[in-house]
Motif scaffolding. Structure first.
Motif, PDB file in Angstrom:
ATOM      1  N   TYR A  79      -3.287  23.031   2.807  1.00  0.00           N
ATOM      2  CA  TYR A  79      -2.728  23.336   1.482  1.00  0.00           C
ATOM      3  C   TYR A  79      -3.635  24.257   0.681  1.00  0.00           C
ATOM      4  O   TYR A  79      -3.261  24.703  -0.398  1.00  0.00           O
ATOM      5  CB  TYR A  79      -2.533  22.040   0.670  1.00  0.00           C
ATOM      6  CG  TYR A  79      -3.842  21.401   0.271  1.00  0.00           C
ATOM      7  CD1 TYR A  79      -4.487  20.525   1.123  1.00  0.00           C
ATOM      8  CD2 TYR A  79      -4.445  21.722  -0.936  1.00  0.00           C
ATOM      9  CE1 TYR A  79      -5.709  19.985   0.779  1.00  0.00           C
ATOM     10  CE2 TYR A  79      -5.663  21.180  -1.279  1.00  0.00           C
ATOM     11  CZ  TYR A  79      -6.291  20.314  -0.419  1.00  0.00           C
ATOM     12  OH  TYR A  79      -7.510  19.786  -0.748  1.00  0.00           O
TER      13      TYR A  79
ATOM     14  N   SER B  31      -7.272  15.133   1.640  1.00  0.00           N
ATOM     15  CA  SER B  31      -6.952  14.995   0.223  1.00  0.00           C
ATOM     16  C   SER B  31      -5.442  14.954  -0.022  1.00  0.00           C
ATOM     17  O   SER B  31      -4.777  14.074   0.505  1.00  0.00           O
ATOM     18  CB  SER B  31      -7.633  16.132  -0.533  1.00  0.00           C
ATOM     19  OG  SER B  31      -7.891  15.718  -1.831  1.00  0.00           O
ATOM     20  N   ARG B  32      -4.872  15.916  -0.758  1.00  0.00           N
ATOM     21  CA  ARG B  32      -3.410  15.832  -0.991  1.00  0.00           C
ATOM     22  C   ARG B  32      -2.657  15.932   0.346  1.00  0.00           C
ATOM     23  O   ARG B  32      -1.601  15.331   0.508  1.00  0.00           O
ATOM     24  CB  ARG B  32      -2.956  16.897  -1.995  1.00  0.00           C
ATOM     25  CG  ARG B  32      -3.095  18.310  -1.547  1.00  0.00           C
ATOM     26  CD  ARG B  32      -3.026  19.279  -2.727  1.00  0.00           C
ATOM     27  NE  ARG B  32      -4.207  19.179  -3.565  1.00  0.00           N
ATOM     28  CZ  ARG B  32      -4.378  19.842  -4.712  1.00  0.00           C
ATOM     29  NH1 ARG B  32      -3.424  20.633  -5.172  1.00  0.00           N
ATOM     30  NH2 ARG B  32      -5.474  19.719  -5.404  1.00  0.00           N
TER      31      ARG B  32
ATOM     32  N   LYS C  11      -2.835  12.433   1.906  1.00  0.00           N
ATOM     33  CA  LYS C  11      -1.782  11.537   1.394  1.00  0.00           C
ATOM     34  C   LYS C  11      -0.507  11.807   2.189  1.00  0.00           C
ATOM     35  O   LYS C  11       0.208  10.895   2.617  1.00  0.00           O
ATOM     36  CB  LYS C  11      -1.535  11.795  -0.103  1.00  0.00           C
ATOM     37  CG  LYS C  11      -2.790  11.727  -0.996  1.00  0.00           C
ATOM     38  CD  LYS C  11      -2.451  12.045  -2.459  1.00  0.00           C
ATOM     39  CE  LYS C  11      -3.577  12.683  -3.265  1.00  0.00           C
ATOM     40  NZ  LYS C  11      -4.732  11.892  -3.582  1.00  0.00           N
TER      41      LYS C  11
ATOM     42  N   GLU D 106      -9.280   8.189  -9.650  1.00  0.00           N
ATOM     43  CA  GLU D 106      -7.955   8.671 -10.064  1.00  0.00           C
ATOM     44  C   GLU D 106      -6.949   7.518 -10.097  1.00  0.00           C
ATOM     45  O   GLU D 106      -6.920   6.674  -9.203  1.00  0.00           O
ATOM     46  CB  GLU D 106      -7.475   9.744  -9.085  1.00  0.00           C
ATOM     47  CG  GLU D 106      -6.204  10.432  -9.543  1.00  0.00           C
ATOM     48  CD  GLU D 106      -5.853  11.637  -8.670  1.00  0.00           C
ATOM     49  OE1 GLU D 106      -6.192  11.627  -7.474  1.00  0.00           O
ATOM     50  OE2 GLU D 106      -5.246  12.577  -9.213  1.00  0.00           O
TER      51      GLU D 106
ATOM     52  N   PHE E  77       0.020  16.139 -11.456  1.00  0.00           N
ATOM     53  CA  PHE E  77       0.792  16.684 -10.327  1.00  0.00           C
ATOM     54  C   PHE E  77       2.193  16.057 -10.289  1.00  0.00           C
ATOM     55  O   PHE E  77       2.518  15.299  -9.379  1.00  0.00           O
ATOM     56  CB  PHE E  77       0.052  16.416  -9.003  1.00  0.00           C
ATOM     57  CG  PHE E  77      -1.370  16.904  -9.001  1.00  0.00           C
ATOM     58  CD1 PHE E  77      -1.662  18.245  -8.771  1.00  0.00           C
ATOM     59  CD2 PHE E  77      -2.423  16.021  -9.239  1.00  0.00           C
ATOM     60  CE1 PHE E  77      -2.978  18.700  -8.783  1.00  0.00           C
ATOM     61  CE2 PHE E  77      -3.743  16.476  -9.254  1.00  0.00           C
ATOM     62  CZ  PHE E  77      -4.025  17.811  -9.029  1.00  0.00           C
TER      63      PHE E  77
ATOM     64  N   TRP F 138     -13.903  10.004  -7.026  1.00  0.00           N
ATOM     65  CA  TRP F 138     -12.539  10.234  -7.540  1.00  0.00           C
ATOM     66  C   TRP F 138     -11.491   9.619  -6.601  1.00  0.00           C
ATOM     67  O   TRP F 138     -10.453   9.134  -7.026  1.00  0.00           O
ATOM     68  CB  TRP F 138     -12.353  11.749  -7.677  1.00  0.00           C
ATOM     69  CG  TRP F 138     -11.065  12.241  -8.277  1.00  0.00           C
ATOM     70  CD1 TRP F 138     -10.171  13.091  -7.685  1.00  0.00           C
ATOM     71  CD2 TRP F 138     -10.550  11.976  -9.578  1.00  0.00           C
ATOM     72  NE1 TRP F 138      -9.132  13.366  -8.542  1.00  0.00           N
ATOM     73  CE2 TRP F 138      -9.338  12.694  -9.707  1.00  0.00           C
ATOM     74  CE3 TRP F 138     -10.997  11.204 -10.658  1.00  0.00           C
ATOM     75  CZ2 TRP F 138      -8.559  12.656 -10.872  1.00  0.00           C
ATOM     76  CZ3 TRP F 138     -10.208  11.170 -11.810  1.00  0.00           C
ATOM     77  CH2 TRP F 138      -9.018  11.888 -11.906  1.00  0.00           C
TER      78      TRP F 138
ATOM     79  N   HIS G  52     -16.389  15.853  -1.681  1.00  0.00           N
ATOM     80  CA  HIS G  52     -14.985  15.875  -1.286  1.00  0.00           C
ATOM     81  C   HIS G  52     -14.698  17.144  -0.474  1.00  0.00           C
ATOM     82  O   HIS G  52     -14.706  18.251  -1.013  1.00  0.00           O
ATOM     83  CB  HIS G  52     -14.161  15.878  -2.581  1.00  0.00           C
ATOM     84  CG  HIS G  52     -12.691  15.824  -2.379  1.00  0.00           C
ATOM     85  ND1 HIS G  52     -12.062  14.737  -1.825  1.00  0.00           N
ATOM     86  CD2 HIS G  52     -11.704  16.721  -2.674  1.00  0.00           C
ATOM     87  CE1 HIS G  52     -10.752  14.959  -1.795  1.00  0.00           C
ATOM     88  NE2 HIS G  52     -10.522  16.156  -2.303  1.00  0.00           N
TER      89      HIS G  52
HETATM   90  C1  GCU Z   1      -7.143  16.538  -7.117  1.00  0.00           C
HETATM   91  C2  GCU Z   1      -6.244  15.330  -7.171  1.00  0.00           C
HETATM   92  C3  GCU Z   1      -6.411  14.456  -5.933  1.00  0.00           C
HETATM   93  C4  GCU Z   1      -6.288  15.292  -4.674  1.00  0.00           C
HETATM   94  C5  GCU Z   1      -7.234  16.461  -4.732  1.00  0.00           C
HETATM   95  C6  GCU Z   1      -7.127  17.409  -3.548  1.00  0.00           C
HETATM   96  O1  GCU Z   1      -8.469  16.142  -7.277  1.00  0.00           O
HETATM   97  O2  GCU Z   1      -6.516  14.624  -8.336  1.00  0.00           O
HETATM   98  O3  GCU Z   1      -5.418  13.445  -5.898  1.00  0.00           O
HETATM   99  O4  GCU Z   1      -6.527  14.483  -3.547  1.00  0.00           O
HETATM  100  O5  GCU Z   1      -6.977  17.207  -5.900  1.00  0.00           O
HETATM  101  O6  GCU Z   1      -6.066  17.530  -2.966  1.00  0.00           O
HETATM  102  O7  GCU Z   1      -8.138  18.060  -3.251  1.00  0.00           O
END
Ligand code: GCU
Length: 380
Positions: free
Chosen positions: A119, A215-216, A219, A253, A262, A306, A358
């Protein structure tokens, strides 16, 4: 983003009661594989669909794969690059997503496959690989095929423009539904279309297939693998809130923060739980359980508070009880989060926390690959 309001004090984490994986909505104790697969697993999947991630429509009229040549192969000496356009049509409209695939030049295959959901904007414009983040060279050296698609080619990661992909073209009716598909549902749909592609080409050994995302996209990896049982291993990396981490802990978060920053990621119904995590009919350990009996690995980083590393580990500890209680496998995570040193790599379920920030790094991938190899050794 209200990051400064986030709680990072463990003593302020509320006492929580989590929904029970092993009791059905009608109060039935779930202890057999049949009850799990025919009752409870389906209930949990549907609760996540309705309240958190929204639909993933599965119908379409045609799917077509065509190869294009737009980019330079960074590893011509050892890998074949296939740039595949996947065109899906429904009700007279069509949408094309791009899948970039690398195959080892040596060996005949069939090759196990690692798919990365990408992404990051910096990789969107034609840049295929990035050391560490998507370690194509190392994966090829180890004899694997690897592929990646960019979320932007399916649903833009933008609150204003997220529908300018498959939502507008293929599934416009989803836009008006409170449990309609949003960005994560669309990316999960794309991972399914990538799997469709792998399955129709015998060069891929899809019995040995791993889905990874950071990260996103981590998920999304969890949600995609929960829905699509063709993936044999899932690697959500530092997936945090709405991914691996327990929502009720409200550490780092929170649901309100993620839905505000988001609003296009989750289905609209999820906003009912802003500040009300305890009312959710699910929590994320239950999403972990949906991967069984396939294999699941969570990864965290100490500098990524986070994402609530402890919440990610607890969700693995609790979710992976599915392997021991229902599938009779010796899976367990006896260590408390504070005691974890080296990666916990065992059949079916694994976890590591590394130093640093991260990110998705080669250090993460090395453990992913070791873990996948343990799972795939059982498959002849
Ligand atoms: C932001 C968001 C997170 C997500 C992250 C990412 O920090 O708050 O939920 O995981 O972006 O995708 O890097």
């Amino acid at each position: 983003m209200a990051q400064h309001n986030a709680n990072y004090d463990e003593s302020k984490v509320p006492d929580i009661t989590l929904p029970d994986i092993f009791v059905s909505l009608r109060g039935k104790l779930i202890s057999t594989q049949q009850d799990w697969e025919e009752i409870r697993r389906l209930e949990i999947l549907d609760l996540f669909r309705e309240h958190v991630y929204g639909n993933i429509p599965s119908d379409f009229d045609h799917i077509l794969y065509s190869e294009v040549q737009e980019s330079q192969n960074p590893y011509p000496e050892k890998a074949i690059l296939k740039e595949v356009n996947i065109t899906v049509s429904r009700n007279g409209k069509s949408h094309t997503m791009r899948l970039n695939v690398f195959l080892p030049k040596s060996g005949k295959g069939p090759f196990p496959i690692f798919l990365l959901i990408n992404y990051q904007p910096k990789y969107a414009d034609g840049k295929l690989v990035e050391e560490g983040y998507w370690p194509v060279s190392e994966l090829i050296d180890r004899g694997y095929a690897t592929a990646s698609f960019h979320g932007e080619t399916v649903a833009p990661d933008d609150a204003e423009r997220f529908s300018e992909g498959i939502l507008n073209t293929l599934y416009p009716e989803e836009l008006d539904k409170a449990d309609g598909m949003r960005t994560f549902g669309a990316w999960a749909w794309a991972a399914m279309r990538a799997m469709d592609y792998f399955q129709q080409d015998p060069i891929f050994d899809t019995r040995k297939s791993a889905l990874a995302g950071h990260s996103r996209a981590g998920k999304t990896t969890l949600w995609a693998a929960a829905n699509d049982t063709r993936w044999s291993v899932a690697f959500p990396n530092e997936s945090g809130c709405g991914g691996a981490a327990i929502s009720r802990r409200k550490y780092g978060e929170t649901v309100a923060v993620i839905n505000t920053s988001f609003p296009h990621w989750f289905t609209d119904n999820f906003t009912a739980y802003n500040g009300q995590e305890e009312d959710l009919p699910v929590d994320q350990h239950m999403l972990a359980a949906l991967i069984a009996p396939r294999a699941l690995y969570f990864a965290s980083a100490r500098g990524d508070q986070w994402s609530d590393p402890k919440g990610e580990y607890i969700s693995m500890q609790l979710g992976s009880r599915i392997y021991s209680e229902i599938y009779n496998q010796e899976v367990n995570f006896p260590l408390a989060f504070e005691e974890i040193g080296s990666p916990i790599i065992q059949p079916f379920a694994g976890y590591h926390i590394r130093e640093g920030k991260h990110n998705l790094t080669w250090e993460d991938w090395e453990h992913f690959i070791d873990f996948a190899e343990i799972q795939w050794k059982q498959i002849r």
